[in-house]
Design a protein around this motif. Sequence first.
Motif, PDB file in Angstrom:
ATOM      1  N   MET A 155      34.864   9.072  22.818  1.00 54.61           N
ATOM      2  CA  MET A 155      34.442   9.380  21.453  1.00 54.61           C
ATOM      3  C   MET A 155      35.625   9.218  20.499  1.00 54.61           C
ATOM      4  N   MET A 156      35.395   8.516  19.392  1.00 49.77           N
ATOM      5  CA  MET A 156      36.448   8.299  18.412  1.00 49.77           C
ATOM      6  C   MET A 156      36.708   9.581  17.618  1.00 49.77           C
ATOM      7  N   ARG A 157      37.984   9.851  17.373  1.00 51.35           N
ATOM      8  CA  ARG A 157      38.356  11.051  16.638  1.00 51.35           C
ATOM      9  C   ARG A 157      38.713  10.709  15.204  1.00 51.35           C
ATOM     10  N   ALA A 158      38.037  11.336  14.264  1.00 53.86           N
ATOM     11  CA  ALA A 158      38.243  11.046  12.850  1.00 53.86           C
ATOM     12  C   ALA A 158      39.610  11.491  12.355  1.00 53.86           C
ATOM     13  N   ASP A 159      40.238  12.439  13.069  1.00 51.52           N
ATOM     14  CA  ASP A 159      41.535  12.948  12.617  1.00 51.52           C
ATOM     15  C   ASP A 159      42.702  12.085  13.070  1.00 51.52           C
ATOM     16  N   LEU A 160      42.432  11.023  13.843  1.00 54.93           N
ATOM     17  CA  LEU A 160      43.483  10.153  14.337  1.00 54.93           C
ATOM     18  C   LEU A 160      43.398   8.795  13.648  1.00 54.93           C
ATOM     19  N   PRO A 161      44.443   8.366  12.937  1.00 55.53           N
ATOM     20  CA  PRO A 161      44.418   7.063  12.269  1.00 55.53           C
ATOM     21  C   PRO A 161      44.213   5.934  13.262  1.00 55.53           C
ATOM     22  N   PRO A 162      43.521   4.877  12.866  1.00 52.21           N
ATOM     23  CA  PRO A 162      43.365   3.720  13.754  1.00 52.21           C
ATOM     24  C   PRO A 162      44.688   2.995  13.954  1.00 52.21           C
ATOM     25  N   VAL A 163      44.694   2.074  14.895  1.00 47.45           N
ATOM     26  CA  VAL A 163      45.881   1.285  15.227  1.00 47.45           C
ATOM     27  C   VAL A 163      45.534  -0.193  15.137  1.00 47.45           C
ATOM     28  N   ILE A 164      46.482  -0.972  14.629  1.00 45.24           N
ATOM     29  CA  ILE A 164      46.378  -2.431  14.652  1.00 45.24           C
ATOM     30  C   ILE A 164      47.529  -2.946  15.509  1.00 45.24           C
ATOM     31  N   VAL A 165      47.203  -3.707  16.554  1.00 49.91           N
ATOM     32  CA  VAL A 165      48.205  -4.285  17.444  1.00 49.91           C
ATOM     33  C   VAL A 165      48.392  -5.751  17.078  1.00 49.91           C
ATOM     34  N   LEU A 166      49.649  -6.152  16.897  1.00 49.14           N
ATOM     35  CA  LEU A 166      49.965  -7.534  16.534  1.00 49.14           C
ATOM     36  C   LEU A 166      50.424  -8.308  17.759  1.00 49.14           C
TER      37      LEU A 166
END
Length: 397
Positions: free
Chosen positions: A1-12
């Motif tokens: 389940m995704m947590r709204a309190d955790l910012p997403p991540v972008i991997v390059l």
Amino acid sequence: MMRADLPPVIVLGGESNALSIARRLGTMGVRVYGIGVAPFVEQSRHLRPIPLPPGLRTADQESAWPELLLGRATDHLQGAVVLAASDAGISVLARNRARLLDRFLLDVSDTSVQLDMLDKLATYRSAVEAGVPTPRFWRIDGPEDLDRYRDELVFPLIVKPLHSHTYQAAFPGLSKFRVAEDIDRLMAEHGELTEAGLAVMLVEKIEGPDDLLCSYYTYIDDTGASTFDFTKRIVRRHPPNMGIATYHVTDWNPEVRDVALRLFKHVGLRGVANAEFKRDRRDGVLKLIECNARFTAANCLLAAAGIDLARHVYHQVIGRSYPLPSQYRTGLRLLYPTNDLRAFRMLRGAGELSAGEWLRSLAHPQTFPYMDLRDPKPAVVRGLHRVRRAAAQVRGG
């Protein structure tokens, strides 16, 4: 389940390292996105690919990725943490840091140092200043330099591009460098690379088996403190003595730690830090091979041993605590099965490894970079691609 309190991540960028990041963060409820990751990584249930908009060239990473990150396509990801899993990713973050910080969360960084660590010549020169042993090396810009240093050169020599990612873009699918056994081969290899627009250096090749290679990993916070220590060594590479590692094992080697930290502290590196060395059997000294200021292909091995670097860095960036243990599992192994089989065949052909020795070396619990029964699709897709490619080569042959 995704947590709204955790910012997403972008991997390059990245391959197995990007997959490991996605799995480690995805299982804790972080939404993970990828730009320029390997196609099989896009198949993970823990990662959502961000495609390049029409008109942006996939091959031109260092201009296409900033345009994508700073454009409308990522408006919904403002406030995300951006992590690099490739040299191109490090370059993008370092060269565009000020603009990206207006939009995203980035790890602590001294950008000039990170760019120097991308440059093999700058890395070696910094090592000399720090008193860290290196193989002998020469900067070669043209034929006149080859003539100037001809009497100093010792063969075999590694013809090493200053920037690995630009070399891999120009010569995809090949090893990270070229090896010259004599002056004629050196001139041919140097000519091909410089004709492709690549700056190169020459490095003395340290002879000896691949199990003389070892690495140190840490994370250096904004105060300059190392938050953990981790070492490993390589068992085999493919091709032997010049390719990518196929078999790793965790250990504890304070000598590797000490010499690596001497370099990191001298240059003032911040964030993820990794240095690789090879022990020279002529004098018993560890000599620098390269430095990486990013997640590497062995990231899943660190996590399996108890050093969850992806979660540690993520929490550092968002300002939360995620302490790592002071000890980790030694003797833990990371195996790339197909490539290790190829390494074995070459070593057996050279009379350096028997079938029994190879099998005994594998008689341990293994960590695998791609296969995870909870997230099997990347391994399946990658395997099918390799089978199709092998079949095409057979038909073409």
